[in-house]
Design a protein around this motif. Sequence first.
Motif, PDB file in Angstrom:
ATOM      1  N   ALA A 229       0.815  -1.218   0.000  1.00  0.00           N
ATOM      2  CA  ALA A 229       0.000   0.000   0.000  1.00  0.00           C
ATOM      3  C   ALA A 229       0.844   1.262   0.000  1.00  0.00           C
ATOM      4  CB  ALA A 229      -0.935  -0.004   1.205  1.00  0.00           C
ATOM      5  N   ILE A 230       1.882   1.296   0.791  1.00  0.00           N
ATOM      6  CA  ILE A 230       2.735   2.483   0.908  1.00  0.00           C
ATOM      7  C   ILE A 230       4.001   2.245   0.097  1.00  0.00           C
ATOM      8  CG2 ILE A 230       3.978   3.989   2.489  1.00  0.00           C
ATOM      9  CD1 ILE A 230       1.978   3.210   4.649  1.00  0.00           C
ATOM     10  N   LEU A 231       4.234   3.074  -0.901  1.00  0.00           N
ATOM     11  CA  LEU A 231       5.381   2.932  -1.795  1.00  0.00           C
ATOM     12  C   LEU A 231       6.462   3.951  -1.452  1.00  0.00           C
ATOM     13  CD1 LEU A 231       3.517   2.479  -5.211  1.00  0.00           C
ATOM     14  CD2 LEU A 231       4.490   0.703  -3.744  1.00  0.00           C
ATOM     15  N   PRO A 232       7.690   3.675  -1.843  1.00  0.00           N
ATOM     16  CA  PRO A 232       8.766   4.655  -1.624  1.00  0.00           C
ATOM     17  C   PRO A 232       8.452   5.989  -2.296  1.00  0.00           C
ATOM     18  CG  PRO A 232       9.671   2.525  -2.276  1.00  0.00           C
ATOM     19  CD  PRO A 232       8.184   2.427  -2.457  1.00  0.00           C
ATOM     20  N   GLY A 532     -12.739 -10.879   5.898  1.00  0.00           N
ATOM     21  CA  GLY A 532     -12.451 -12.181   6.471  1.00  0.00           C
ATOM     22  C   GLY A 532     -10.998 -12.589   6.457  1.00  0.00           C
ATOM     23  N   LYS A 533     -10.109 -11.652   6.090  1.00  0.00           N
ATOM     24  CA  LYS A 533      -8.670 -11.911   6.146  1.00  0.00           C
ATOM     25  C   LYS A 533      -7.938 -10.844   6.949  1.00  0.00           C
ATOM     26  CE  LYS A 533      -8.753 -14.279   1.685  1.00  0.00           C
ATOM     27  NZ  LYS A 533      -8.319 -14.259   0.258  1.00  0.00           N
ATOM     28  N   GLY A 534      -8.726  -9.989   7.609  1.00  0.00           N
ATOM     29  CA  GLY A 534      -8.140  -8.919   8.398  1.00  0.00           C
ATOM     30  C   GLY A 534      -7.762  -7.700   7.589  1.00  0.00           C
ATOM     31  N   HIS A 535      -8.123  -7.674   6.299  1.00  0.00           N
ATOM     32  CA  HIS A 535      -7.794  -6.548   5.435  1.00  0.00           C
ATOM     33  C   HIS A 535      -8.979  -5.583   5.364  1.00  0.00           C
ATOM     34  CE1 HIS A 535      -5.240  -9.815   3.238  1.00  0.00           C
ATOM     35  NE2 HIS A 535      -4.648  -9.392   4.342  1.00  0.00           N
ATOM     36  N   PRO A 536      -8.755  -4.341   4.920  1.00  0.00           N
ATOM     37  CA  PRO A 536      -9.871  -3.406   4.719  1.00  0.00           C
ATOM     38  C   PRO A 536     -10.920  -3.981   3.781  1.00  0.00           C
ATOM     39  CG  PRO A 536      -7.792  -2.223   4.690  1.00  0.00           C
ATOM     40  CD  PRO A 536      -7.450  -3.679   4.750  1.00  0.00           C
ATOM     41  N   ASN A 537     -12.186  -3.706   4.064  1.00  0.00           N
ATOM     42  CA  ASN A 537     -13.289  -4.350   3.352  1.00  0.00           C
ATOM     43  C   ASN A 537     -14.018  -3.371   2.428  1.00  0.00           C
ATOM     44  OD1 ASN A 537     -14.665  -2.759   5.154  1.00  0.00           O
ATOM     45  ND2 ASN A 537     -15.869  -4.401   6.048  1.00  0.00           N
ATOM     46  N   PHE A 538     -15.224  -3.759   2.033  1.00  0.00           N
ATOM     47  CA  PHE A 538     -16.069  -2.948   1.160  1.00  0.00           C
ATOM     48  C   PHE A 538     -16.260  -1.541   1.724  1.00  0.00           C
ATOM     49  CE2 PHE A 538     -20.291  -1.334   0.165  1.00  0.00           C
ATOM     50  CZ  PHE A 538     -20.402  -1.510  -1.206  1.00  0.00           C
ATOM     51  N   ALA A 539     -16.578  -1.436   3.011  1.00  0.00           N
ATOM     52  CA  ALA A 539     -16.814  -0.125   3.620  1.00  0.00           C
ATOM     53  C   ALA A 539     -15.562   0.744   3.561  1.00  0.00           C
ATOM     54  CB  ALA A 539     -17.278  -0.295   5.071  1.00  0.00           C
ATOM     55  N   SER A 540     -14.384   0.146   3.709  1.00  0.00           N
ATOM     56  CA  SER A 540     -13.141   0.914   3.646  1.00  0.00           C
ATOM     57  C   SER A 540     -12.938   1.522   2.265  1.00  0.00           C
ATOM     58  CB  SER A 540     -11.955   0.015   4.000  1.00  0.00           C
ATOM     59  OG  SER A 540     -12.024  -0.419   5.340  1.00  0.00           O
ATOM     60  N   LEU A 541     -13.261   0.755   1.212  1.00  0.00           N
ATOM     61  CA  LEU A 541     -13.144   1.307  -0.139  1.00  0.00           C
ATOM     62  C   LEU A 541     -14.133   2.449  -0.356  1.00  0.00           C
ATOM     63  CD1 LEU A 541     -12.543  -1.656  -2.605  1.00  0.00           C
ATOM     64  CD2 LEU A 541     -10.908  -0.277  -1.335  1.00  0.00           C
ATOM     65  N   VAL A 542     -15.348   2.294   0.184  1.00  0.00           N
ATOM     66  CA  VAL A 542     -16.338   3.369   0.068  1.00  0.00           C
ATOM     67  C   VAL A 542     -15.825   4.630   0.759  1.00  0.00           C
ATOM     68  CG1 VAL A 542     -18.643   4.117   0.777  1.00  0.00           C
ATOM     69  CG2 VAL A 542     -18.319   1.835  -0.177  1.00  0.00           C
ATOM     70  N   SER A 606      -1.892   1.340   5.693  1.00  0.00           N
ATOM     71  CA  SER A 606      -0.790   0.391   5.575  1.00  0.00           C
ATOM     72  C   SER A 606      -1.239  -0.920   4.948  1.00  0.00           C
ATOM     73  CB  SER A 606      -0.173   0.128   6.952  1.00  0.00           C
ATOM     74  OG  SER A 606      -1.153  -0.390   7.842  1.00  0.00           O
ATOM     75  N   SER A 607      -2.555  -1.190   4.959  1.00  0.00           N
ATOM     76  CA  SER A 607      -3.085  -2.419   4.375  1.00  0.00           C
ATOM     77  C   SER A 607      -3.733  -2.194   3.017  1.00  0.00           C
ATOM     78  CB  SER A 607      -4.117  -3.049   5.325  1.00  0.00           C
ATOM     79  OG  SER A 607      -3.539  -3.338   6.577  1.00  0.00           O
ATOM     80  N   SER A 608      -4.300  -1.013   2.796  1.00  0.00           N
ATOM     81  CA  SER A 608      -5.000  -0.737   1.541  1.00  0.00           C
ATOM     82  C   SER A 608      -4.891   0.742   1.216  1.00  0.00           C
ATOM     83  CB  SER A 608      -6.474  -1.149   1.649  1.00  0.00           C
ATOM     84  OG  SER A 608      -7.201  -0.708   0.526  1.00  0.00           O
ATOM     85  N   PHE A 609      -4.199   1.044   0.134  1.00  0.00           N
ATOM     86  CA  PHE A 609      -4.032   2.447  -0.249  1.00  0.00           C
ATOM     87  C   PHE A 609      -5.366   3.086  -0.612  1.00  0.00           C
ATOM     88  CE2 PHE A 609      -3.551   5.467  -3.783  1.00  0.00           C
ATOM     89  CZ  PHE A 609      -2.877   6.480  -3.118  1.00  0.00           C
ATOM     90  N   LEU A 610      -6.245   2.334  -1.273  1.00  0.00           N
ATOM     91  CA  LEU A 610      -7.506   2.907  -1.721  1.00  0.00           C
ATOM     92  C   LEU A 610      -8.433   3.275  -0.576  1.00  0.00           C
ATOM     93  CD1 LEU A 610      -8.378   0.706  -4.830  1.00  0.00           C
ATOM     94  CD2 LEU A 610      -7.207   2.907  -4.746  1.00  0.00           C
ATOM     95  N   SER A 611      -8.210   2.717   0.606  1.00  0.00           N
ATOM     96  CA  SER A 611      -9.044   3.080   1.753  1.00  0.00           C
ATOM     97  C   SER A 611      -8.666   4.441   2.327  1.00  0.00           C
ATOM     98  CB  SER A 611      -8.941   2.013   2.843  1.00  0.00           C
ATOM     99  OG  SER A 611      -7.638   1.990   3.389  1.00  0.00           O
ATOM    100  N   HIS A 612      -7.498   4.955   1.916  1.00  0.00           N
ATOM    101  CA  HIS A 612      -7.061   6.267   2.423  1.00  0.00           C
ATOM    102  C   HIS A 612      -6.109   6.896   1.400  1.00  0.00           C
ATOM    103  CE1 HIS A 612      -6.655   9.120   5.787  1.00  0.00           C
ATOM    104  NE2 HIS A 612      -5.427   9.297   5.323  1.00  0.00           N
ATOM    105  N   PRO A 613      -6.634   7.387   0.272  1.00  0.00           N
ATOM    106  CA  PRO A 613      -5.766   7.906  -0.800  1.00  0.00           C
ATOM    107  C   PRO A 613      -5.302   9.343  -0.587  1.00  0.00           C
ATOM    108  CG  PRO A 613      -8.047   8.005  -1.489  1.00  0.00           C
ATOM    109  CD  PRO A 613      -8.055   7.405  -0.113  1.00  0.00           C
ATOM    110  N   VAL A 614      -5.073   9.714   0.653  1.00  0.00           N
ATOM    111  CA  VAL A 614      -4.616  11.060   0.998  1.00  0.00           C
ATOM    112  C   VAL A 614      -3.254  10.909   1.682  1.00  0.00           C
ATOM    113  CG1 VAL A 614      -5.080  13.070   2.465  1.00  0.00           C
ATOM    114  CG2 VAL A 614      -6.949  11.983   1.230  1.00  0.00           C
ATOM    115  N   PRO A 615      -2.249  11.706   1.372  1.00  0.00           N
ATOM    116  CA  PRO A 615      -2.285  12.948   0.583  1.00  0.00           C
ATOM    117  C   PRO A 615      -1.946  12.776  -0.893  1.00  0.00           C
ATOM    118  CG  PRO A 615      -0.186  12.762   1.685  1.00  0.00           C
ATOM    119  CD  PRO A 615      -0.983  11.536   2.084  1.00  0.00           C
ATOM    120  N   GLU A 616      -1.593  11.563  -1.332  1.00  0.00           N
ATOM    121  CA  GLU A 616      -1.073  11.377  -2.683  1.00  0.00           C
ATOM    122  C   GLU A 616      -2.045  11.816  -3.769  1.00  0.00           C
ATOM    123  OE1 GLU A 616       0.879   8.312   0.003  1.00  0.00           O
ATOM    124  OE2 GLU A 616      -1.125   9.152  -0.317  1.00  0.00           O
TER     125      GLU A 616
END
Length: 713
Positions: A229-232, A532-542, A606-616
């Motif tokens: 999720a977090i790139l250099p 179900g794997k501990g990753h961000p889900n549908f609501a996180s993407l929304v 740290s698990s899903s960039f699309l759940s928090h696309p700020v500040p990039e």
Amino acid sequence: MKEGKAFLKSKMKWVGLVGLVLSVFSLFVHFLLARFTEDGFSEYQSSITIFSWRPVFEATDLSRTSPLYRRLWGPVGQLESLHPHANPKGYYADPSAQSNGYIFVRIQGGFHEIRSSICDVVAVSRFLNATLVVPEIQQTTSKKGISSQFKSFAYLYNEETFMAALAKDVNIVKTLPKSLKSARRNKEIPVFRVPYAASPYYYLHNVLPILIKHSVVELVVSDGGCLQAILPSDLEEYQSLRCRVAFHALRFRQDVQDLATNILHRLRAPGRPFIAFDPGMTRDALAYHGCSELFQVPAFILRRHHWCFYSLNLCFKYCPSFDMFILFWSLAKDVHAELIQHRRAWMRKRGIIKGQLSVNSAKQRLKGSCPLTPEEVGILLRAYGYSWDTIIYVSGGEVFGGQRTLIPLHGLFENVVDRTSLSTSWELSRIYGREANLDESYPRAPPSAQVETKLDAWKNSGPRPRPLPPPPARPKTYNIEGWWGWVAESDNEPESTVVELRTNAHKLLWEAIDYTVAVEADVFIPGFDRDGKGHPNFASLVMGHRLYQSAASKTYRPDRKEVVRLLDQIQSHIYHANHSWLTSIRRHMRSSLIDGLIKASNKSKSSSFLSHPVPECSCLGPNPSETLSNASTPSVHLQVHAALDVVHRCPVWMDGEKNLSSNERDNEEDIDENDPSSSRLFLQHTGSHDAGGEDINLKEESQFEDQEEDGGD
């Protein structure tokens, strides 16, 4: 005389024949109209369809300029200077005409996993200077029983829009060249099962050399993301590329998008704002986090409060007594708890989880590791000030436990709806395409030679009363659809039938509709943000999409641990809360708009960039200190921006965006919480709403008037 009668009979025959011909012609014309004018017919049908939702509202509506309306529905002032900006921020070269080869991708998983994976594989393809073949979504391949008129990717997304939107980013083709197609068919191309959140250097050192050597590689992505999720910092442009894919290139198939738009129009037809709520209560999520105990006979039934009688009306046609209803609920609880435990055991065997099989769900709930139940979310919303007639759209696909789980929410809010109550079965079936009829029973394998031998021996065992061997056992079937009858008789879950595989594909379309509605909602609140794997889900993407598209729109991110603590404080009198408790809930809900966002930047990103696309993928508009007269407000804005690490200024062409006046901003930050109309409580409502009832409600409301100081956050 006889000639006259014969003439009359002959005339009647001709009249009957003409009538018959006209009837056949009329049927033929109607058939042609139904067959070749589906669009016009659908508009006509939707105009006369009576949907299952019957909106019920109070006679009076809130003024859009009132402090209470701004507190419940208005934008978040500290985030209004954030704007979407996913364009390249520096030099950005077009994709090279000479690529290193083709990347063919097979994506497995649910809606949110597919969406995240597509964004990652596009970024990986550009990183490796490779040509991307339009990804194959495993849930929507033809062998899953879906309509043959759709290809895999095109079942969910618009393929042409996807390719056109990314033309300046990545070379994309629909299929492999013929020579490579045959090589893949013969399993002669290298295959990589990509680990979750792989680093760019994994692709650079492992995939790229093989790609250059064979000119093609196949990637199998199964965990909802194949790039970390977090790139250099030197790869920041790939984050912007992810945003362009997720928020611009990935458009749903046109008829799916049209149905979602129609549902949005029907939601907004009453002229009121609405809340989207995603429960997040899936079987896998409950099993992974050890929350099977949530399915117990809840205390609110035993207390028999006002909404309980509403729920009983729904169930008395099946359960004629209250005790039978409790028994029914208990049996349902046992089955669902057993299903969750069975799934948890399955996860342990495959190494998905490493904890104990039996987990204390009460402790998990106290730690905030379990979803908030629909009742708990309903209580939060009512305590914050949303009235009983607020429109609530339940999104996110199916809720584990079915409509039974949503009964408390229906009791607290009159207008709880979902896609099924805002559309017709004809509209939903239309987006599936023309599908072949399937046998809904479990597939029967041909009997083995040994079984046939036993059957022949049983038939030809000699004259009676010679003892006969027992007949061969019949294959077990479970007739109650969706009830999972195998739980009581077997430790092994049966394989999915073609009907179930088709339903899984349909769920992707359901969630696409829900995703569109939830992103456009006036307010969004999740019940859970993990899958179900501990990753961000549908609501996180929304929430991530809303943060990118309209950062100032209200998106609550309640701290589940704190909410459980507050609810447990008044567990014995939860519908008769005191002033201080209501104040605590309102402070927490308001702080979750900003504090929850800042916590998400450290936790979910740290698990899903699309759940928090700020500040990039965001930029700052005009400095609030230039437009605000309040000296304290700019510092608050700057603190929020610093916490979110937003430093990029918006381009000049975006400076013309309209902003609220300083007075409106000041009023938003200092909302009059002492306004008696802001105290909306768990008041019993009836269908009549006569004047006397309204007077009683106002008296009860005034008893719970919020004593919080103005602007006291």
